[in-house]
Design a protein around this motif. Structure first.
Motif, mmCIF file in Angstrom:
data_model
loop_
_atom_site.group_PDB
_atom_site.id
_atom_site.type_symbol
_atom_site.label_atom_id
_atom_site.label_comp_id
_atom_site.label_asym_id
_atom_site.label_seq_id
_atom_site.Cartn_x
_atom_site.Cartn_y
_atom_site.Cartn_z
ATOM 1 N N ASP A 1 20.603 29.165 22.860
ATOM 2 C CA ASP A 1 21.682 30.100 22.543
ATOM 3 C C ASP A 1 22.385 30.575 23.816
ATOM 4 N N VAL A 2 21.601 30.876 24.839
ATOM 5 C CA VAL A 2 22.193 31.308 26.113
ATOM 6 C C VAL A 2 23.042 30.192 26.712
ATOM 7 N N LEU A 3 22.517 28.968 26.707
ATOM 8 C CA LEU A 3 23.262 27.844 27.270
ATOM 9 C C LEU A 3 24.522 27.543 26.475
ATOM 10 N N ALA A 4 24.468 27.716 25.161
ATOM 11 C CA ALA A 4 25.626 27.422 24.317
ATOM 12 C C ALA A 4 26.786 28.366 24.584
ATOM 13 N N ASN A 5 26.487 29.592 24.976
ATOM 14 C CA ASN A 5 27.537 30.596 25.161
ATOM 15 C C ASN A 5 27.939 30.794 26.613
ATOM 16 N N ALA A 6 27.169 30.224 27.545
ATOM 17 C CA ALA A 6 27.383 30.515 28.961
ATOM 18 C C ALA A 6 28.766 30.072 29.442
ATOM 19 N N ALA A 7 29.158 28.840 29.112
ATOM 20 C CA ALA A 7 30.439 28.321 29.616
ATOM 21 C C ALA A 7 31.621 29.093 29.054
ATOM 22 N N GLY A 8 31.585 29.427 27.761
ATOM 23 C CA GLY A 8 32.685 30.177 27.160
ATOM 24 C C GLY A 8 32.835 31.568 27.747
ATOM 25 N N GLU A 9 31.707 32.251 27.969
ATOM 26 C CA GLU A 9 31.761 33.581 28.567
ATOM 27 C C GLU A 9 32.270 33.513 30.006
ATOM 28 N N PHE A 10 31.869 32.469 30.724
ATOM 29 C CA PHE A 10 32.364 32.291 32.086
ATOM 30 C C PHE A 10 33.873 32.085 32.098
ATOM 31 N N ALA A 11 34.372 31.266 31.180
ATOM 32 C CA ALA A 11 35.816 30.983 31.126
ATOM 33 C C ALA A 11 36.630 32.244 30.853
ATOM 34 N N SER B 1 40.586 20.534 40.151
ATOM 35 C CA SER B 1 41.020 20.578 38.752
ATOM 36 C C SER B 1 40.082 21.440 37.919
ATOM 37 N N LEU B 2 38.787 21.411 38.221
ATOM 38 C CA LEU B 2 37.829 22.213 37.454
ATOM 39 C C LEU B 2 38.049 23.702 37.656
ATOM 40 N N LEU B 3 38.434 24.100 38.870
ATOM 41 C CA LEU B 3 38.668 25.522 39.121
ATOM 42 C C LEU B 3 39.794 26.068 38.248
ATOM 43 N N ARG B 4 40.723 25.199 37.879
ATOM 44 C CA ARG B 4 41.828 25.629 37.020
ATOM 45 C C ARG B 4 41.516 25.448 35.538
ATOM 46 N N GLU B 5 40.369 24.889 35.239
ATOM 47 C CA GLU B 5 39.898 24.758 33.861
ATOM 48 C C GLU B 5 38.474 25.305 33.784
ATOM 49 N N PRO B 6 38.348 26.626 33.782
ATOM 50 C CA PRO B 6 37.008 27.223 33.905
ATOM 51 C C PRO B 6 36.041 26.835 32.797
ATOM 52 N N LEU B 7 36.527 26.512 31.605
ATOM 53 C CA LEU B 7 35.602 26.094 30.545
ATOM 54 C C LEU B 7 34.935 24.773 30.924
ATOM 55 N N ARG B 8 35.729 23.824 31.422
ATOM 56 C CA ARG B 8 35.159 22.547 31.853
ATOM 57 C C ARG B 8 34.225 22.742 33.042
ATOM 58 N N LEU B 9 34.608 23.627 33.955
ATOM 59 C CA LEU B 9 33.746 23.911 35.097
ATOM 60 C C LEU B 9 32.414 24.478 34.618
ATOM 61 N N GLY B 10 32.476 25.422 33.684
ATOM 62 C CA GLY B 10 31.250 26.010 33.157
ATOM 63 C C GLY B 10 30.378 24.981 32.467
ATOM 64 N N LEU C 1 26.842 32.737 35.634
ATOM 65 C CA LEU C 1 26.798 31.450 34.925
ATOM 66 C C LEU C 1 25.630 30.605 35.422
ATOM 67 N N TYR C 2 25.522 30.483 36.741
ATOM 68 C CA TYR C 2 24.481 29.622 37.304
ATOM 69 C C TYR C 2 23.093 30.200 37.048
ATOM 70 N N THR C 3 22.910 31.488 37.315
ATOM 71 C CA THR C 3 21.583 32.084 37.160
ATOM 72 C C THR C 3 21.172 32.180 35.695
ATOM 73 N N ALA C 4 22.125 32.402 34.788
ATOM 74 C CA ALA C 4 21.785 32.440 33.359
ATOM 75 C C ALA C 4 21.346 31.069 32.873
ATOM 76 N N ALA C 5 22.046 30.014 33.319
ATOM 77 C CA ALA C 5 21.644 28.657 32.940
ATOM 78 C C ALA C 5 20.265 28.331 33.508
ATOM 79 N N ALA C 6 20.037 28.692 34.775
ATOM 80 C CA ALA C 6 18.731 28.431 35.382
ATOM 81 C C ALA C 6 17.635 29.241 34.696
ATOM 82 N N ALA C 7 17.934 30.491 34.319
ATOM 83 C CA ALA C 7 16.940 31.333 33.647
ATOM 84 C C ALA C 7 16.599 30.778 32.273
ATOM 85 N N ALA C 8 17.599 30.278 31.553
ATOM 86 C CA ALA C 8 17.345 29.687 30.240
ATOM 87 C C ALA C 8 16.448 28.458 30.369
ATOM 88 N N GLU C 9 16.727 27.620 31.370
ATOM 89 C CA GLU C 9 15.894 26.439 31.573
ATOM 90 C C GLU C 9 14.512 26.816 32.109
#
Length: 418
Positions: free
Chosen positions: A141-151, A208-217, A274-282
């Motif tokens: 659940d955390v990983l599924a929402n991390a990229a969207g919240e970051f964007a 390009s990723l910096l200008r598309e934060p969802l893809r970056l996340g 974003l990074y620490t939440a993904a690492a914490a989930a894993e």
């Protein structure tokens, strides 16, 4: 905006693909009742039907084999995962089936036809349910929402150059830390190829990723998640993700009150979370897959994981980021429930003085016997030797105090870890 302007690449569990076509099915669950002597039926609407999504996609390029293998691993992985649909956005789905096609006329390309079905909302988990599985669901659940919240929180539109440069440095730093820690994991085959592909993807597409934060996340979450598949030692994975959760601790705070400095500070906070939440989930997932031989061993890992996640939650709360602190607190509670449930039934470790030199097999037989529930006297002897660093199990030196396991309770086990 035209549909082309709104189009995004698709991805599943962080592995991108290019979409050719898609189909969606749905409807209502309707039951009809017909009665004798009555012409009109009675129908009941039982709610919306489960939605299914058929996606035709492909991976292409010089590294297409690595991308193909990584996507196949993601499609065959247990449980629901995050699908980024190019037209419908992010959703949690299960994979029903997929078909893979490669043609010599289309070199450097692999096509997929994939059938997804929405996973829906998981039911409340009763207290006696498998806490390891519950911890995995919490991590998903955390990983599924991390990229969207970051964007929602990251933006470099119309900012000074130093703001985008600082963001680029953050991405590079995260990639370097992940590469350094992943090196300790080892790994071979598709998992290693998937990690290398994700690692190369970030710096090669950073602007390009910096200008598309969802893809970056999505790319960053996918890179962190691939570390889970490297190596086979559960404790090494736990240590790896413990180290990754320290990302950002050495970063200097952003000072200044200008709009550009405020945006830089908000971007830095969003990226670090974003990074620490993904690492914490894993980290929680890795702990849920780790087995323990004793209660003390389980309690030690529980306390270390809990303390680390508590540090992250406290740091976020002190910064006024209550929503982000809640993410780490959820993960902490899930990990504590899991390890406590699996470790609570395990044998305890206690001290046993040894008077004379004797074989480990004799000690094990005296402690545990050979009857039902003994756990196998040979295996017990091997555990005694390994736990105490005995050079030869046939000669346990006298005059020492050994650390040995008490007899486990009937039916006790280390859980579903590996």
């Amino acid at each position: 905006m035209s549909w082309r302007d709104q189009y995004e690449m698709g991805a599943f569990r962080g592995h991108p693909f290019r979409t050719e076509y898609h189909e969606r099915t749905g409807g209502r669950r309707v039951v009809s009742h017909e009665f004798p002597g009555r012409d009109e039926p009675v129908t009941e609407d039982l709610g919306r039907s489960q939605r299914t999504f058929s996606v035709g996609c492909f991976v292409v390029g010089a590294e297409y084999r690595a991308e193909r293998d990584a996507l196949i691993d993601a499609l065959e992985k247990f449980g629901p995962g995050l699908l980024v649909h190019p037209f419908y956005g992010s959703m949690i789905v299960n994979v029903l089936s997929y078909r893979q096609t490669e043609d010599t006329e289309e070199g450097g390309m692999c096509r997929f036809s994939i059938e997804f079905v929405e996973a829906g909302i998981k039911p409340d988990i009763p207290a006696e349910a498998d806490a390891a599985a519950a911890a995995g669901f919490e991590a998903d659940d955390v990983l599924a929402n991390a990229a969207g919240e970051f964007a929602d929180d990251f933006d470099i539109t119309d900012v000074a150059d130093f703001v985008s440069d600082a963001a680029s440095t953050l991405v590079t730093g995260a990639a370097n830390l992940t590469q350094f820690i992943a090196a300790a994991q080892g790994g071979i085959g598709p998992a290693l190829r998937a990690f290398d592909a994700g690692l190369r993807f970030l710096p090669a597409n950073i602007q390009s990723l910096l200008r598309e934060p969802l893809r970056l996340g999505q790319a960053l979450v996918g890179l962190v998640s691939t570390v889970q598949a490297l190596g086979s030692n559960g404790r090494v994975r736990v240590e790896s993700f413990m180290g990754m959760t320290a990302f950002g601790e050495s970063l200097k705070p952003i000072t200044g009150t200008t709009p550009s400095r405020q945006r830089q500070a908000e971007n830095q906070a969003a990226f670090v979370h974003l990074y620490t939440a993904a690492a914490a989930a894993e980290l929680v997932r890795a702990a849920s897959r780790t087995s323990f031989s004793s209660y003390e061993e389980a309690a030690l890992m529980r306390d270390r994981v809990s303390a680390r996640l508590d540090v992250l939650a406290t740091r976020a709360a002190d910064a006024g980021q209550d929503g982000r602190a809640a993410v780490f607190d959820r993960l902490r509670r899930a990990a504590v429930r899991d390890i406590t449930q699996r470790g609570g039934t395990l044998a305890r470790v206690h001290d046993l003085p040894i008077g004379a030199t004797q074989p480990a097999l004799r000690i094990a037989n005296r402690l545990y016997g050979t009857g039902p529930g003994s756990g196998g006297v040979e295996a017990r002897a091997a555990d005694i030797a390994a736990r105490n660093g005995v050079r030869h199990p046939g000669f346990v030196p006298g005059g020492v105090t050994l650390r040995v396991l008490s007899a486990a309770r009937p039916g006790a086990g280390a859980g579903n870890g590996r």
